[in-house]
Each structure stands twice: as structure tokens, then as C-alpha cells.
Write an enzyme that holds these catalytic residues in place. Structure first.
Site, PDB file in Angstrom:
ATOM      1  N   ASN B   7      26.751   8.760   6.156  1.00  0.00           N
ATOM      2  CA  ASN B   7      27.336   7.943   5.102  1.00  0.00           C
ATOM      3  C   ASN B   7      26.168   7.274   4.384  1.00  0.00           C
ATOM      4  OD1 ASN B   7      28.642   6.107   3.520  1.00  0.00           O
ATOM      5  ND2 ASN B   7      29.886   5.203   5.158  1.00  0.00           N
ATOM      6  N   LYS B  14      24.189   5.427   7.205  1.00  0.00           N
ATOM      7  CA  LYS B  14      24.832   5.253   8.505  1.00  0.00           C
ATOM      8  C   LYS B  14      25.094   6.646   9.058  1.00  0.00           C
ATOM      9  CE  LYS B  14      27.192   1.040   7.130  1.00  0.00           C
ATOM     10  NZ  LYS B  14      28.477   0.567   6.607  1.00  0.00           N
ATOM     11  N   ARG B  93      30.279  11.530   4.037  1.00  0.00           N
ATOM     12  CA  ARG B  93      31.322  10.729   3.407  1.00  0.00           C
ATOM     13  C   ARG B  93      30.989  10.568   1.925  1.00  0.00           C
ATOM     14  NH1 ARG B  93      32.058   4.458   2.849  1.00  0.00           N
ATOM     15  NH2 ARG B  93      34.162   4.469   2.031  1.00  0.00           N
ATOM     16  N   HIS B 182      39.835   4.934   0.948  1.00  0.00           N
ATOM     17  CA  HIS B 182      40.142   4.826   2.390  1.00  0.00           C
ATOM     18  C   HIS B 182      40.975   6.023   2.855  1.00  0.00           C
ATOM     19  CE1 HIS B 182      40.011   0.110   2.286  1.00  0.00           C
ATOM     20  NE2 HIS B 182      38.827   0.582   2.629  1.00  0.00           N
ATOM     21  N   ARG B 243      37.518  -9.059  -3.208  1.00  0.00           N
ATOM     22  CA  ARG B 243      38.128  -8.449  -4.400  1.00  0.00           C
ATOM     23  C   ARG B 243      39.507  -9.028  -4.664  1.00  0.00           C
ATOM     24  NH1 ARG B 243      37.411  -2.783  -1.959  1.00  0.00           N
ATOM     25  NH2 ARG B 243      35.159  -2.813  -1.665  1.00  0.00           N
ATOM     26  N   GLU B 386      37.097   6.735  11.018  1.00  0.00           N
ATOM     27  CA  GLU B 386      36.818   7.580   9.860  1.00  0.00           C
ATOM     28  C   GLU B 386      35.732   8.599  10.163  1.00  0.00           C
ATOM     29  OE1 GLU B 386      36.847   3.626   7.608  1.00  0.00           O
ATOM     30  OE2 GLU B 386      37.073   5.066   5.979  1.00  0.00           O
TER      31      GLU B 386
END
Ligand SMILES: Nc1ncnc2c1ncn2[C@@H]1O[C@H](COP(=O)(O)OP(=O)(O)O)[C@@H](O)[C@H]1O
Ligand SMILES: Nc1ncnc2c1ncn2[C@@H]1O[C@H](COP(=O)(O)OP(=O)(O)O)[C@@H](O)[C@H]1O
Lengths: 399, 399
Positions: B7, B14, B93, B182, B243, B386
Site C-alpha cells: 500500500n 505499508k 492497493r 473502502h 471529514r 483489507e
């Protein structure tokens, strides 16, 4: 006695005159294109024999002052108003009352100043209202002018509903919050719904859907508004004639950065070129239904998106309220579109919502029940009457 | 054989290394501050004796190239990867796949170009992903790189859900629509929910709630996503750590006009300074719960607004789906916050939603049912994974 209701825009004045003993509207009219070379004048009234009459005229109306002069002259000329002493009150529709006004009030200089102070929140509406209010106060010094706010009914919302998840100073210093609009209509149909349900309004949980060119939903618990779909302005919420309703706020940032539009252009795009018009090129639901029946796919998408958004709000407010006595349809689309009412309630049996398709399909005017006798949630069609509500609130305020 | 999951952000990578026979993550780590004077290096792994080990280091990592070199060296040095031929696939990802990618794909030049073409839709994410993908392809020419998109699972949404009510050309020419994010998490927990319900996924109607720093809800009909709360970007929908989620689009126009903010400043305000942080000054739900317990009213409001928005989405998706088998809680907040799960389901008995408060209050890890045996809608807590989903999708794509 009589009550005059005025709805003044920046270049128009709409009016209705009510008899307050039986609340019949004995005259209504409209002055358009104030300040242009040629003004549009229209009035309908009931004459001494109880017959409907109407007249149309074109002549210059330089400003709101001349507009009010014309209205009074015309009402007197046709014999519906003997003289000004017959007026108990003048009710003014005001779109935005800001966070201050929770009820109608008699206008004084302070009230005018407060309405002026929220112009940044309603730049398209409040200046026109103020023009009408000023002239009315001068013209009728002896008749109380009462302002009735589109936002007032929604002032019972709790902070969870009216606050946005943005920095607190935008609320405390800039008054940015959900206000909600169409309040007079939601309030009027709520009262009528309680009467139809034969239950005190204070015990009714309702979802009211005002579906016109502008459209909004409200969640009403024990007779009080606890949530509504329009927000800081009438742009948020349902899919409307020319307004987008809900959208990722990042779309605006994208337009701004990548299409090089400025604030006015984005506002125009989302308020005037979006909604049904943006999806399918037409903003009139009757015409859209017609086109969809003929196989136009964009028109069908406009209808399907309208229904999808409506259904989401019905579900959202159902969850908020926990229990719902009735869902009310009003406004041009809500009162007349068999298809939209049908589609909004389809597939909601699990929520106790069952439409009586035959009752729904009947094209009759007036208040009616369109749910099956077994439907736990009643489905009601109630023609709205914002002018009557304003007249009654105005009279109640001065009594 | 093994699968490496990467990722890559603009200044970080990551990674996790999975053994594909039993899907155990045998190593995971993170490189931060790529390009800065001093890079952060962390890795955890399972050694030959089955013991957990970890190491930390600081040294300059000038670019993604050196980052990947470091990861491979480190994995080999600790003996978790004998050599590159042990890798069946590398799963990357990618946040935004635009309207094109409905499934994971093996990367070639065309795929890279397509990911590049949606940079305007995900300016903060896709450039970093591409940096990682390019380096991985150079470093491991013999191992297929597979991209797994956060948007892909949501590509089954129908137009009513993914279109906005704005002019059609903004969709056809500028690709402005709801994408949703997501997706890998919503997909992973959907599969696990079906297993827990002991029902084929293709027969499950679910509402999945991924509640972390970012938060999103998805409506899943017969195993396929039909709606989700994030939109063109991850800004829309629920109240998140920083957010705003849903807001009247006119608020942006107001800020632009009256506070003289530019596009970048408004974007920063709504993405980084809003949400829980904007309401109460803190964006960590654990800390907020703590403050609320001590009587802090702004912290309580932040929780109440989170719950109010969540409940609205549960109701909205319930109405969309008509019938719901289960509601799934995942993400840091969904997996751990007793209070948020409780509040989101409170008062929804009429919808067949009944929480088992004792089961909900148990602080145990792992998948579990927190509804009463009688609850028509099952309430499930499912830790998301994930990386595992990406690893499995990557392997399936090359097999
Ligand atoms: N019979 C009908 N079927 C469907 N839509 C209708 C029908 N009659 C009126 N409408 C729609 O009602 C909308 C106007 O509603 P109205 O409440 O009059 O608007 P406003 O918000 O301007 O007061 C238009 O979209 C119009 O097409
Ligand atoms: N026990 C807990 N109670 C409440 N919130 C928690 C708990 N544990 C973690 N969280 C919250 O989960 C959020 C982070 O979720 P996570 O899924 O890790 O985030 P990200 O979206 O960055 O992956 C934070 O708000 C954190 O406070």
C-alpha cells in the site's frame, strides 16, 4: 375582517386576501416584472354575486411602492376590500429567519434589522421580502405587518439535526447550520394530517414530503419538526426541478479546480441547471413522466433518481423517528403524481407501508388517504396552502 | 508460496507478506517519511520458531525504489522470504479505479496509464500508488503485480445510486459520479457475514458499516453492492474523524464568497479540520468517549451527531433494500466501540433490529453476533482485514 398575505420577491409581489370568518380567499394576484419597461398584472377575485372573475393588465410598475398601491386600488375597485380598516393584519412570507425567529412576529424596526442581518444566508430572497415589508409598513401604518418565516417551523430541530460536522466557529460566528425551508407548508400539512388521523398533533409522528419545483422532507415527532432535508439554503436534500440536492461536497471543489468555475457559476450550475433538468433536460415532472412513458431513458433515470432519493429520506426519517403514524405527500408533484407516490412507497412493506394502488390512482382533488386499511403507516395526500397558513398565523399573532 | 501486499502512499509504503497455504500474515511493516532526511522503518514478523519479532530503524529512504529494496532485503534477512521466486503475486492497493475497473487486474502499461488517467479524481492517492507499482514491476519482473481497487466492489451500483442530479455532461465528459471507497473492506466483511449467517452471499442483504478514521456505509443486495455513502471522493457520507461527510453544498459556496477561501482551503477545511475534530476539537473516538463521560458537551455532541448520521444511513439503506439480513460493524470504531454500536441501533425495534446489550458490551476480539436471538436483523461485529482480501484477490487473479 380580512387578512392580506404578501410574498414579495425582488421583482414580483404575489398576494392573497382572506376573509377571516370563513378563511375563504376572496382575491389573489400577482405583479411580475417590477422595475422593467412593462409590468405583468394579474388578479382573480370573487365578486358580489359569488362569481369568479379575473383580469390581466400590462403596465410599468417602477418599484414595490407602486406595486402595493396597485394592489390596494385594484382590491378596492373590485369591491373585495372596502377600505384599509378592514384589514386585521398583513402576513408577509419571509424565506429566511436565521437562527433568531422561532415564531411569527409583528414587524418593527428591530425585526426588519434582524431580517436584513440574515441577507448573506438568503441573498436571493430576503432583500425582496424587505422591500415589500417596508412599503407595506409605510402604506398601512395602522395595520400590523406580521412576518411568517419558512424557517420557523424547523426551529425545534435538535443540534444533532441542525449542526454540520464542520469547525464549530462556522456555527457560532457565521451561523452556518441547517435551517430548513418550506416550513409553513410542512406545518400546515402536519396539522391537517393530525385532523385526518383524528389524533392530537402533539401525539403524531409524521414524515411530510413537500414535492414541488423545490422539494423537501421533514421528520416530525410529537407534532414538532426534528429534522428536514433542506439545509443552510434550499439546495440540500431531495432531487428537485433544477437543484441537485445531496451531492459529495468534493464535486464543488472538483468543478472549481478542474473546470475553472467561480462561486457564482457553481451556484448557478447546482441551483439552476441541475436536478431533473440536469439529468434529462426538462424540469417539469408532468413532461418528464410523459417522455418516460414514450421510452426516453434519461427521463426515466430522472424519475428513478427522484424516487431513490425520496425512499432514502423516508427510511432515514423512519429510523430517526422509530415509529411513524403517517407519510404525507404535498406540493405539485406530491399532490398530483400517482407514479411518484407509488414509487416512493414501493417495497416498504417491511416498514408497515402499504399503498392502496386504486386509491392512489384516483385523480381527485382534496385531502385523501391512499394507504390500505391494514397499512400501519397511513399514506396521506394533502394539498398544501401556505398562504392560508400565513394568514392564520398572522391573525393569531396580532390577536 | 507467498503473496506480498503493498500500500504505497506518496511518502510511505505499508506492506504485509502472506503465506498462501494458510493465509497467515508472516510479516508486516511500514516505511514512513520517504524522501525526508530520516525515514522511519518498522517491521514485525514471525521467526522460524513461530515467535513474533519486531524491529525499528531510522535511515534515509530517498525514494520508493530504495523503499522496496529495503523491504525485500529485510524480509530475506529475517528468513520470512527465501527469495523472490517464492512470490506468486504482489497485490497493490489502489484507492481509485475510476469508472473502468470492476475487478482486480494484472498490471501492464495500459493499466498503469488508466490509473494515471484518474489522478484528477484522486490527486492525493493515485500518484503514490503508481510510484509503488512502477518500482515493484521493475524490481520483480517475474512476479505479476495485481492492482486491487477500493472502488471496484462498488462498481455493481446501479445508475440511480451512482449518478448525481447534476448536468449529464459532468458525468459523460468529466466522470463525475459516486464511486465509493473502502470497497475491499465492505467486500471482505460481506463474505464473512454470509459465512456467519450460514447463507450463500448471493442471497444476503446486508448493511455494512466501516467505521474508522474514514467511515462509510454500504447497502448490499444479494451479495452485490447497490449503494454506498462515499461518493466521487471519500468526503461524502458519515461523520468521520476529520471529514464533514454530508453537508449542504451551498456551505462551500458560502465559504468561498463570504470567507474568501479558495478551493484548496475549502478542501483542507472539509477534509482535515471537520468531522469529529471540527465539532469537538478531537478526532480520536476513544478520547472523545472519555471526554463525553467526563461531561464535555462538545464531545457528547460529536458522538450524538455520529450516531444520528449513522442511523439515517441505516434507515435509508433499509428502505432501499426492503429486507435486511444483517448489519455489520467493522473498522476501529465499529469493532471496538460498545457505545457507538449501541447508539446506532437504539430505537430501531420497529425495523426488527434488537441488540443484545450484554453481548455488545463484551470486550472480546474476533467475529461475533451482538443481536438478540429474536432480532430479525442480525447485528454482527467483524474485524476487517483489507490486506488479506487484497492478497487473496491478487492470488485469484493470477491463478
Ligand atoms: N399531474 C401531475 N403529474 C405529475 N407532476 C405534476 C402534475 N401536476 C403538477 N405536477 C408537477 O408539480 C411541479 C410543480 O409543483 P409546485 O408545487 O406547483 O411548484 P412550486 O415549488 O414552484 O410551488 C412540476 O414539476 C409539475 O410538473
Ligand atoms: N475501544 C475503542 N473505543 C472507541 N473507539 C475506538 C476504540 N479503539 C479504536 N477506536 C477508534 O477507531 C478509530 C480508528 O479506526 P481505524 O479503523 O484504525 O482507522 P483508519 O480508518 O485510519 O484505518 C479511532 O477513532 C479510534 O479512536
Amino acid at each position: 375582517m380580512k387578512v392580506l398575505v404578501l410574498n414579495s420577491g425582488s421583482s414580483s409581489i404575489k398576494y392573497q386576501l382572506f376573509r377571516s370568518d370563513d378563511w375563504v380567499a376572496i382575491a389573489s394576484g400577482q405583479i411580475g416584472r417590477i422595475g422593467e419597461a412593462e409590468g405583468d398584472l394579474k388578479m382573480e377575485w370573487i365578486d358580489a354575486d359569488g362569481q369568479s372573475q379575473c383580469s390581466k393588465d400590462n403596465r410599468p410598475i417602477p418599484a414595490h411602492q407602486e406595486g402595493i398601491d396597485h394592489i390596494v386600488d385594484k382590491l378596492q375597485e373590485q369591491g373585495v376590500l372596502a377600505d384599509v380598516t378592514e384589514l386585521s393584519a398583513i402576513g408577509h412570507r419571509v424565506v429566511h429567519g436565521g437562527p433568531h425567529f422561532k415564531h411569527p412576529v409583528v414587524v418593527d424596526d428591530e425585526v426588519e434589522a434582524e431580517i436584513r442581518s440574515v441577507i448573506p444566508l438568503a441573498p436571493l430572497h430576503n432583500p425582496g421580502h424587505l422591500a415589500g415589508i417596508e412599503v407595506a409598513r409605510k402604506h398601512f401604518p395602522s395595520v400590523p405587518s406580521v412576518v411568517v418565516f419558512d424557517t420557523a417551523f424547523h426551529q425545534t430541530m435538535p443540534p444533532v439535526s441542525y449542526r454540520y460536522a464542520i469547525p464549530e466557529y462556522l456555527y457560532t460566528e457565521h451561523r452556518i447550520r441547517r435551517y430548513g425551508f418550506h416550513g409553513t407548508s410542512h406545518q400546515y400539512v402536519s396539522k391537517r394530517a393530525a385532523a385526518m388521523l383524528d389524533k392530537p398533533l402533539a401525539e403524531c409522528n409524521l414524515i411530510t414530503l413537500h414535492l414541488g419545483n423545490g422539494a423537501s422532507a421533514a421528520a416530525i415527532r410529537n407534532g414538532q419538526c426534528v429534522d428536514t432535508s433542506m439545509g443552510l439554503t434550499p439546495l440540500e436534500g431531495l432531487v428537485m426541478g433544477t437543484r441537485s440536492g445531496d451531492i459529495d461536497p468534493a464535486v464543488l471543489i472538483y468543478l472549481w479546480k478542474n473546470l475553472d468555475l467561480n462561486a457564482a457559476a457553481v451556484s448557478h450550475l447546482l441551483n439552476r441547471q441541475s436536478g431533473l433538468l440536469g439529468i434529462c433536460g426538462v424540469n417539469d415532472m408532468r413532461e418528464i413522466s410523459h417522455q418516460a412513458e414514450e421510452g426516453n431513458k434519461r427521463a426515466q433515470l430522472a424519475i428513478d433518481m427522484t424516487l431513490h432519493r425520496l425512499k432514502k429520506y423516508i427510511g432515514a426519517y423512519y429510523a430517526e423517528l422509530g415509529e411513524v403514524d403517517a407519510i404525507v405527500f404535498t406540493g405539485g408533484i406530491g399532490e398530483n403524481s400517482v407514479e411518484i407516490r407509488h414509487g416512493a412507497c414501493e417495497g416498504l412493506k417491511r416498514l408497515g407501508i402499504e399503498m392502496d394502488e386504486a386509491a392512489n390512482a384516483e385523480r381527485i382533488p382534496g385531502e385523501r388517504v391512499v394507504s390500505t386499511p391494514d397499512s400501519e403507516v397511513k399514506l396521506l395526500v394533502i394539498p398544501t396552502n401556505e398562504e392560508l397558513e400565513i394568514a392564520q398565523q398572522a391573525l393569531a399573532t396580532v390577536s
